[in-house]
Design a protein around this motif. Structure first.
Motif, PDB file in Angstrom:
ATOM      1  N   GLU A  60       0.832  -1.197   0.000  1.00 60.85           N
ATOM      2  CA  GLU A  60       0.000   0.000   0.000  1.00 60.85           C
ATOM      3  C   GLU A  60       0.862   1.240   0.000  1.00 60.85           C
ATOM      4  OE1 GLU A  60      -2.357  -0.025   3.508  1.00 60.85           O
ATOM      5  OE2 GLU A  60      -0.646  -0.274   4.849  1.00 60.85           O
ATOM      6  N   VAL A  61       0.249   2.325  -0.369  1.00 61.08           N
ATOM      7  CA  VAL A  61       0.931   3.619  -0.385  1.00 61.08           C
ATOM      8  C   VAL A  61       0.422   4.450   0.777  1.00 61.08           C
ATOM      9  CG1 VAL A  61       1.143   5.797  -1.620  1.00 61.08           C
ATOM     10  CG2 VAL A  61       1.392   3.652  -2.847  1.00 61.08           C
ATOM     11  N   PHE A  62       1.333   5.034   1.510  1.00 62.66           N
ATOM     12  CA  PHE A  62       0.942   5.980   2.543  1.00 62.66           C
ATOM     13  C   PHE A  62       1.952   7.110   2.581  1.00 62.66           C
ATOM     14  CE2 PHE A  62       3.815   3.072   4.621  1.00 62.66           C
ATOM     15  CZ  PHE A  62       4.572   3.862   5.448  1.00 62.66           C
ATOM     16  N   ASP A  63       1.507   8.214   3.088  1.00 60.10           N
ATOM     17  CA  ASP A  63       2.355   9.403   3.154  1.00 60.10           C
ATOM     18  C   ASP A  63       3.011   9.456   4.527  1.00 60.10           C
ATOM     19  OD1 ASP A  63       3.549  11.903   3.098  1.00 60.10           O
ATOM     20  OD2 ASP A  63       1.905  12.803   1.966  1.00 60.10           O
ATOM     21  N   LEU A  64       4.319   9.308   4.544  1.00 64.59           N
ATOM     22  CA  LEU A  64       5.068   9.274   5.796  1.00 64.59           C
ATOM     23  C   LEU A  64       4.900  10.558   6.601  1.00 64.59           C
ATOM     24  CD1 LEU A  64       6.950   7.445   7.411  1.00 64.59           C
ATOM     25  CD2 LEU A  64       8.887   8.479   6.209  1.00 64.59           C
ATOM     26  N   GLN A  65       4.714  11.672   5.902  1.00 63.61           N
ATOM     27  CA  GLN A  65       4.547  12.947   6.597  1.00 63.61           C
ATOM     28  C   GLN A  65       3.227  13.027   7.349  1.00 63.61           C
ATOM     29  OE1 GLN A  65       5.112  15.974   3.615  1.00 63.61           O
ATOM     30  NE2 GLN A  65       7.336  15.889   3.750  1.00 63.61           N
ATOM     31  N   GLU A  66       2.289  12.165   6.981  1.00 61.51           N
ATOM     32  CA  GLU A  66       0.990  12.189   7.639  1.00 61.51           C
ATOM     33  C   GLU A  66       0.965  11.357   8.917  1.00 61.51           C
ATOM     34  OE1 GLU A  66      -1.970  11.089   4.821  1.00 61.51           O
ATOM     35  OE2 GLU A  66      -1.762  12.925   3.632  1.00 61.51           O
ATOM     36  N   ILE A  67       2.014  10.584   9.173  1.00 57.62           N
ATOM     37  CA  ILE A  67       2.099   9.829  10.421  1.00 57.62           C
ATOM     38  C   ILE A  67       2.727  10.741  11.473  1.00 57.62           C
ATOM     39  CG2 ILE A  67       3.006   7.778  11.577  1.00 57.62           C
ATOM     40  CD1 ILE A  67       3.099   6.380   8.916  1.00 57.62           C
ATOM     41  N   THR A  68       1.916  11.214  12.390  1.00 58.22           N
ATOM     42  CA  THR A  68       2.369  12.193  13.376  1.00 58.22           C
ATOM     43  C   THR A  68       1.835  11.853  14.762  1.00 58.22           C
ATOM     44  OG1 THR A  68       0.473  13.628  12.927  1.00 58.22           O
ATOM     45  CG2 THR A  68       2.488  14.040  11.655  1.00 58.22           C
ATOM     46  N   LEU A  69       2.449  12.458  15.764  1.00 58.10           N
ATOM     47  CA  LEU A  69       1.987  12.347  17.139  1.00 58.10           C
ATOM     48  C   LEU A  69       1.685  13.734  17.671  1.00 58.10           C
ATOM     49  CD1 LEU A  69       4.395   9.724  18.780  1.00 58.10           C
ATOM     50  CD2 LEU A  69       2.061   9.381  18.049  1.00 58.10           C
ATOM     51  N   LYS A  70       0.589  13.853  18.393  1.00 60.49           N
ATOM     52  CA  LYS A  70       0.225  15.108  19.041  1.00 60.49           C
ATOM     53  C   LYS A  70      -0.050  14.837  20.514  1.00 60.49           C
ATOM     54  CE  LYS A  70      -3.118  18.903  18.989  1.00 60.49           C
ATOM     55  NZ  LYS A  70      -4.346  19.448  18.355  1.00 60.49           N
ATOM     56  N   GLU A  71       0.712  15.491  21.394  1.00 61.81           N
ATOM     57  CA  GLU A  71       0.525  15.264  22.824  1.00 61.81           C
ATOM     58  C   GLU A  71      -0.825  15.811  23.276  1.00 61.81           C
ATOM     59  OE1 GLU A  71       2.715  16.222  27.113  1.00 61.81           O
ATOM     60  OE2 GLU A  71       3.862  16.400  25.244  1.00 61.81           O
ATOM     61  N   THR A  72      -1.570  14.958  23.998  1.00 65.70           N
ATOM     62  CA  THR A  72      -2.890  15.361  24.473  1.00 65.70           C
ATOM     63  C   THR A  72      -2.979  15.409  25.996  1.00 65.70           C
ATOM     64  OG1 THR A  72      -3.649  13.049  24.368  1.00 65.70           O
ATOM     65  CG2 THR A  72      -4.041  14.436  22.430  1.00 65.70           C
ATOM     66  N   GLY A  73      -1.940  14.938  26.685  1.00 64.24           N
ATOM     67  CA  GLY A  73      -1.977  14.965  28.137  1.00 64.24           C
ATOM     68  C   GLY A  73      -0.757  14.306  28.746  1.00 64.24           C
ATOM     69  N   SER A  74      -0.558  14.507  30.050  1.00 61.80           N
ATOM     70  CA  SER A  74       0.541  13.877  30.772  1.00 61.80           C
ATOM     71  C   SER A  74       0.240  13.911  32.261  1.00 61.80           C
ATOM     72  CB  SER A  74       1.880  14.578  30.479  1.00 61.80           C
ATOM     73  OG  SER A  74       1.864  15.902  30.966  1.00 61.80           O
ATOM     74  N   PHE A  75       0.898  13.006  33.015  1.00 63.43           N
ATOM     75  CA  PHE A  75       0.752  13.009  34.463  1.00 63.43           C
ATOM     76  C   PHE A  75       1.942  12.286  35.084  1.00 63.43           C
ATOM     77  CE2 PHE A  75      -1.569   9.313  32.878  1.00 63.43           C
ATOM     78  CZ  PHE A  75      -1.087   8.273  33.672  1.00 63.43           C
ATOM     79  N   GLN A  76       2.144  12.517  36.381  1.00 60.81           N
ATOM     80  CA  GLN A  76       3.229  11.904  37.134  1.00 60.81           C
ATOM     81  C   GLN A  76       2.674  10.710  37.917  1.00 60.81           C
ATOM     82  OE1 GLN A  76       6.609  13.117  37.264  1.00 60.81           O
ATOM     83  NE2 GLN A  76       6.988  11.116  38.216  1.00 60.81           N
ATOM     84  N   TRP A  77       3.319   9.543  37.734  1.00 60.03           N
ATOM     85  CA  TRP A  77       2.916   8.333  38.458  1.00 60.03           C
ATOM     86  C   TRP A  77       4.044   7.976  39.428  1.00 60.03           C
ATOM     87  CZ3 TRP A  77       4.404   2.912  38.120  1.00 60.03           C
ATOM     88  CH2 TRP A  77       3.531   2.056  38.802  1.00 60.03           C
ATOM     89  N   MET A 103      11.938   4.336   9.208  1.00 60.24           N
ATOM     90  CA  MET A 103      11.259   5.338   8.390  1.00 60.24           C
ATOM     91  C   MET A 103      11.423   6.744   8.953  1.00 60.24           C
ATOM     92  SD  MET A 103       7.798   3.564   6.871  1.00 60.24           S
ATOM     93  CE  MET A 103       6.943   3.312   8.418  1.00 60.24           C
ATOM     94  N   LYS A 104      11.207   6.907  10.268  1.00 62.00           N
ATOM     95  CA  LYS A 104      11.338   8.234  10.853  1.00 62.00           C
ATOM     96  C   LYS A 104      11.326   8.132  12.373  1.00 62.00           C
ATOM     97  CE  LYS A 104       7.668  10.958  10.903  1.00 62.00           C
ATOM     98  NZ  LYS A 104       6.489  11.742  10.495  1.00 62.00           N
ATOM     99  N   PHE A 105      11.733   9.220  13.032  1.00 64.16           N
ATOM    100  CA  PHE A 105      11.560   9.339  14.479  1.00 64.16           C
ATOM    101  C   PHE A 105      10.196   9.971  14.722  1.00 64.16           C
ATOM    102  CE2 PHE A 105      16.314   9.566  14.405  1.00 64.16           C
ATOM    103  CZ  PHE A 105      16.540   8.413  15.154  1.00 64.16           C
ATOM    104  N   LEU A 106       9.358   9.284  15.475  1.00 64.38           N
ATOM    105  CA  LEU A 106       8.074   9.867  15.855  1.00 64.38           C
ATOM    106  C   LEU A 106       8.252  10.916  16.941  1.00 64.38           C
ATOM    107  CD1 LEU A 106       5.810   6.685  15.932  1.00 64.38           C
ATOM    108  CD2 LEU A 106       5.710   8.554  14.276  1.00 64.38           C
ATOM    109  N   LEU A 107       9.171  10.637  17.877  1.00 67.02           N
ATOM    110  CA  LEU A 107       9.486  11.566  18.965  1.00 67.02           C
ATOM    111  C   LEU A 107      10.980  11.549  19.214  1.00 67.02           C
ATOM    112  CD1 LEU A 107       6.692  10.605  21.557  1.00 67.02           C
ATOM    113  CD2 LEU A 107       6.681  12.600  20.059  1.00 67.02           C
ATOM    114  N   THR A 108      11.506  12.694  19.676  1.00 65.32           N
ATOM    115  CA  THR A 108      12.912  12.788  20.042  1.00 65.32           C
ATOM    116  C   THR A 108      13.018  13.289  21.476  1.00 65.32           C
ATOM    117  OG1 THR A 108      13.087  15.046  19.176  1.00 65.32           O
ATOM    118  CG2 THR A 108      13.577  13.247  17.648  1.00 65.32           C
ATOM    119  N   LYS A 109      14.246  13.511  21.943  1.00 61.85           N
ATOM    120  CA  LYS A 109      14.474  13.871  23.341  1.00 61.85           C
ATOM    121  C   LYS A 109      13.840  15.201  23.736  1.00 61.85           C
ATOM    122  CE  LYS A 109      19.094  15.712  22.336  1.00 61.85           C
ATOM    123  NZ  LYS A 109      20.528  15.567  22.631  1.00 61.85           N
ATOM    124  N   ASN A 110      13.469  16.011  22.772  1.00 59.35           N
ATOM    125  CA  ASN A 110      12.760  17.251  23.101  1.00 59.35           C
ATOM    126  C   ASN A 110      11.308  16.990  23.492  1.00 59.35           C
ATOM    127  OD1 ASN A 110      15.005  18.882  22.450  1.00 59.35           O
ATOM    128  ND2 ASN A 110      14.476  18.793  20.286  1.00 59.35           N
TER     129      ASN A 110
END
Length: 494
Positions: free
Chosen positions: A216-233, A456-463
């Motif tokens: 199949e064909v997919f656009d690598l630029q369209e695979i993204t992550l968006k932070e929606t929340g975080s918490f301390q456990w 293919m790519k880094f979804l997230l880095t140390k930043n």
């Protein structure tokens, strides 16, 4: 040039032009540097009182003193920069075409091994690739035209200011200069985002439906992550994290021998004292645990009671994952296994078993039946084309990702992307497109691999994430836990 001159000198000679403030009906003789507006003396005291302003004559006087040097600098640097962008755009058009042709070639080679009745799918994919190229080319061509037009306008104003600055009014000179600055210092458009980014994913094993076979064909630029929340456990490392649904997950820490169910805001919904290695939540929301202390697979009921399903003694269960057909994949070691030692006399294996404990298949040796596959198999997952992904520890701070066919053939080994000598994977999961997601503890990165195990790519880095230790994808929500007990939740767009 005529149209510009008509606009500049529509009030007669340069020094005869008089402009009136529409708001206060006073002569415009001031300029606001913050707003880049020409204003009157009353504007200075009202809407622009806290801004940087001065008289037009003073601003023009300063400009005229160094006008030639300023124009020379623009010609030397900014115009050259425009030329560079034009060249980059031209190069990108050629590169996009080469990449498109390479992807189509990959598609053709793969297609040749498939039955003739896949012609229609093949044509559809090629059309998608070609259409993407046309879209990208169109955008890059427009961008190149924009750069050329900006250059043309900038040169026109430079020439006009060189030849006519003595005849220009202060206001017209300053206005023309500001237009030039805007042209020469406008924000650069990122040509890289118009790079040809569609890629054809070939599936080596011809299983499943025809679409899966052809790829199949997919656009690598369209695979993204968006932070929606975080918490301390707490403050301890998160050793295990498994999403229950998009709103809650299980979190485990071996040191404190605790397993908790928490929601997105970090609120505890359940807390259990248990020494576990890993948790698995099935597609029917059944919860299975690998009990380290009792060497067994346990079940957590909807009423939150724990019961042993079957024992794995003398083998200790580590990772656990549900297969596509409802069985369990469990990584196992025994007491004689020396950590990370390839020739250890103990056993290190991956076992496929039913939920009742019946052994279906053991993955322990390579094809030759002699060389061991694993040194310390800590985590396991399966993608949509049935391939099995295993995190294999080869040292305390180093590991590798093994990709096995469902029959047990070692297809590939992923050793990281080369940021440093050691790759330190801690968890693995797969997305709906059979792509593989791996978190790297040391380098603080989340890697995205294609189904063949190619980067293919880094979804997230140390930043965006710090030393991730556990991870789980459920529907379109990706949960990531780190070494200090921080949990981050992301929207996974694929």
């Amino acid at each position: 040039m005529a149209s510009i001159e008509k606009e500049l000198y529509r009030f007669g000679s340069p020094q005869d032009a008089v402009f009136i403030c529409e708001k206060h009906d006073l002569r415009i003789d001031m300029t606001c540097d913050d707003c880049e507006e020409f204003i009157c003396s009353k504007c200075v005291k009202t809407s622009h009182k806290d801004h940087r302003w001065g008289t037009i004559s003073a601003a023009t006087s300063l400009l005229r003193k160094d006008l030639r040097n300023v124009l020379k600098t623009i010609e030397a640097k900014d115009i050259q920069h425009m030329d560079k962008k034009i060249q980059e755009a031209s190069k990108q058009i050629k590169e996009n075409k080469r990449k498109c042709e390479r992807e189509i070639s990959k598609l053709q080679k793969h297609y040749d091994a498939i039955l003739k009745d896949l012609d229609l799918i093949r044509d559809n994919i090629e059309e998608s690739l070609t259409n993407s190229l046309e879209v990208k080319e169109s955008k890059v061509r427009r961008l190149r035209s924009t750069f050329k037009e900006q250059k043309k306008k900038a040169l026109r104003r430079i020439k006009d200011m060189k030849e006519n600055n003595g005849d220009m009014s202060d206001l017209d000179l300053l206005k023309t200069y500001r237009e030039l600055i805007k042209l020469s210092s406008s924000d650069d458009s990122d040509i890289d985002k118009f790079r040809y980014s569609l890629t054809f994913n070939a599936v080596k094993e011809r299983q499943g439906v025809i679409k899966t076979l052809i790829g199949e064909v997919f656009d690598l630029q369209e695979i993204t992550l968006k932070e929606t929340g975080s918490f301390q456990w707490g403050g301890n490392q998160i050793d295990d994290l498994v999403a229950i649904n998009v709103d809650s997950c299980f979190l485990g820490n071996r040191k404190s021998q605790s397993l908790e169910r928490v929601n997105k805001s970090g609120r505890r919904e359940l807390s259990i004292r248990l020494c576990i290695n890993s948790v698995c939540v099935t597609d029917k929301n059944k919860v299975y645990l690998t009990d380290k202390l009792h060497k067994c697979i346990a079940h957590l009921s909807p009423s939150d009671s724990i019961s042993t399903i079957f024992r794995t003694d003398p083998l200790e269960p580590l990772g656990i994952y549900q297969t596509m057909d409802g069985d369990l994949l469990v990584t196992l070691i025994d007491n004689e296994t020396e950590r990370y030692f390839p020739n250890s006399p103990g056993r290190c294996l991956l076992r496929r078993m039913t939920t009742a404990g019946e052994i279906v298949h053991d993955y322990e040796y390579n094809e030759d039946g002699k060389k061991k596959l694993f040194t310390w198999p800590s985590r396991v997952a399966q993608n949509g084309i049935t391939d099995i992904c295993v995190i294999n520890r080869i040292d305390k701070s180093e590991g590798e990702l093994l990709i096995l066919s469902f029959s047990g053939f070692l297809k590939s080994v992923y050793n990281g992307q080369g940021q440093r000598d050691a790759f330190d994977p801690t968890d693995v999961d797969c997305d709906p497109n059979s792509n593989i997601i791996v978190c790297d503890l040391y380098d603080s990165t989340i890697h995205l691999l294609n189904p063949d195990g190619k980067f293919m790519k880094f979804l997230l880095t140390k930043n965006q994430v710090t030393h991730p230790t556990a991870m789980s994808l459920r529907q379109s929500t990706l949960w990531i836990g780190d070494f200090q007990g921080v949990v981050k939740v992301f929207q996974y767009n694929a």
